[in-house]
Scaffold this active site. Sequence first.
Site, PDB file in Angstrom:
ATOM      1  NE  ARG A  12      72.552  21.886 -42.669  1.00 42.64           N
ATOM      2  CZ  ARG A  12      71.790  21.570 -43.715  1.00 42.64           C
ATOM      3  NH1 ARG A  12      70.559  21.099 -43.513  1.00 42.64           N
ATOM      4  NH2 ARG A  12      72.236  21.727 -44.937  1.00 42.64           N
ATOM      5  CG  HIS A  15      73.770  26.144 -47.602  1.00 40.81           C
ATOM      6  ND1 HIS A  15      74.725  25.226 -47.162  1.00 40.81           N
ATOM      7  CD2 HIS A  15      72.699  25.394 -48.008  1.00 40.81           C
ATOM      8  CE1 HIS A  15      74.242  24.008 -47.298  1.00 40.81           C
ATOM      9  NE2 HIS A  15      73.023  24.072 -47.809  1.00 40.81           N
ATOM     10  CD  GLN A  62      72.759  23.885 -52.316  1.00 41.93           C
ATOM     11  OE1 GLN A  62      72.499  23.031 -51.491  1.00 41.93           O
ATOM     12  NE2 GLN A  62      72.686  23.637 -53.618  1.00 41.93           N
ATOM     13  CG  ASP A  85      66.148  27.966 -50.289  1.00 38.35           C
ATOM     14  OD1 ASP A  85      65.695  26.815 -50.146  1.00 38.35           O
ATOM     15  OD2 ASP A  85      66.849  28.534 -49.413  1.00 38.35           O
ATOM     16  CB  CYS A  94      69.559  24.640 -52.369  1.00 37.89           C
ATOM     17  SG  CYS A  94      68.258  25.359 -51.345  1.00 37.89           S
ATOM     18  NE  ARG A 121      75.704  20.652 -51.024  1.00 38.24           N
ATOM     19  CZ  ARG A 121      74.934  20.788 -49.942  1.00 38.24           C
ATOM     20  NH1 ARG A 121      73.636  20.870 -50.059  1.00 38.24           N
ATOM     21  NH2 ARG A 121      75.473  20.891 -48.728  1.00 38.24           N
TER      22      ARG A 121
HETATM   23  N1   CP Z   1      70.394  21.707 -49.847  1.00 42.94           N
HETATM   24  C1   CP Z   1      70.668  21.225 -48.628  1.00 42.94           C
HETATM   25  O1   CP Z   1      71.588  21.691 -47.924  1.00 42.94           O
HETATM   26  O2   CP Z   1      69.873  20.188 -48.256  1.00 42.94           O
HETATM   27  P1   CP Z   1      69.807  19.513 -46.828  1.00 42.94           P
HETATM   28  O3   CP Z   1      69.159  20.499 -45.899  1.00 42.94           O
HETATM   29  O4   CP Z   1      68.977  18.284 -47.023  1.00 42.94           O
HETATM   30  O5   CP Z   1      71.211  19.199 -46.377  1.00 42.94           O
HETATM   31  N1  NVA Z   2      67.169  28.277 -46.793  1.00 44.47           N
HETATM   32  C1  NVA Z   2      66.999  26.898 -46.433  1.00 44.47           C
HETATM   33  C2  NVA Z   2      68.013  26.034 -47.103  1.00 44.47           C
HETATM   34  C3  NVA Z   2      67.896  24.566 -46.848  1.00 44.47           C
HETATM   35  C4  NVA Z   2      68.979  23.769 -47.502  1.00 44.47           C
HETATM   36  C5  NVA Z   2      67.075  26.743 -44.927  1.00 44.47           C
HETATM   37  O1  NVA Z   2      67.953  27.363 -44.302  1.00 44.47           O
HETATM   38  O2  NVA Z   2      66.245  26.018 -44.367  1.00 44.47           O
END
Ligand code: CP
Ligand code: NVA
Length: 305
Positions: free
Chosen positions: A99, A126, A129, A221, A260, A288
């Site tokens: 990430r 993502h 997700q 989101d 999400c 997930r």
């Molecule tokens: N939805 C999601 O990816 O959550 P986190 O940021 O907690 O991993």
């Molecule tokens: N769009 C959000 C998703 C978090 C899981 C972000 O990138 O922060």
Amino acid sequence: MTRHFLKVTDLSPEEIRRVLDRARELKCEPIGRAFAGRTVALIFHKPSTRTRVSFSVGVHQQGGMPLYLGQGETQLGTSESIEDTARVLSRYVDAVVIRTFAQADVEAFAEAATVPVINGLTDERHPCQALTDIFTFEESFPASRGRTITYLGDGNNVAASLGAAAALTGIHLNLALPEGYDLPDAMMEELRGLSQAYGTMLEVFRDPVAAVRDSSALYTDVWISMGQSETAEKLRALEPFRVDEELLASSAPDAVVMHCLPAHRGSEITDAVLDGANSVVFDQAENRLHVQKALLEFLLAEEGK
Ligand code: CP
Ligand code: NVA
């Protein structure tokens, strides 16, 4: 050949189907030895609850070891290049989840790696997700093909990957976004190409009520993603796109509500909707775990070919 999962289209529609079917089995039988003796590195340059914990627990449940490597805990980025880190980690571990911010960094890592690399979220995408989103949608609507999901809010990474996953699984997507907060042009072009190739519809709406009318799911989101700065202008523009009881009432009575997470309650979604009878948000979070185990299993099996 090493297979990576950096974006949804790294899997074919048939492969996505296989992964989702396997995830359904793993949901019923979570414990096994699929990853016995295997180690999966988790490189995180942004915070995470679901992605970090679901990958860690999933690997452990199948007899493997997750190895969390947080920001500043390796030489990556400070005194060692992305490519060298990828080469070295590939000598120790069996797969890597990353990430970070730039999609290009994940791609550079994967290019140099000799083990599967999974995108655990970038500013652009993502994909883990999105696979889970389709899995969750299909729990409510097993005959999902031809149904519509409406994504409301900011044109971000989650919207982009949801759009790709919807197209590859035959689901239509409405994007209800305020002007100025659309997906980047290149991403829209990519999604239009996919929806054309797979015969799905992709429509952009400025009116949230019109967007949700024939939808089987309302998806939202956060308005401000990790790494972005909040502006009063953006919050004002997004205000009409909040998923509240009134908007939910404009959609089909059996429409599900998806997010999400993490949610900013009161901003993009109200408590009443998030905690209401139509919400499948916490199933989505749980899923997930099952979907990513199936994904890892698939990518590791491809290694053996
Ligand atoms: N939805 C999601 O990816 O959550 P986190 O940021 O907690 O991993
Ligand atoms: N769009 C959000 C998703 C978090 C899981 C972000 O990138 O922060």
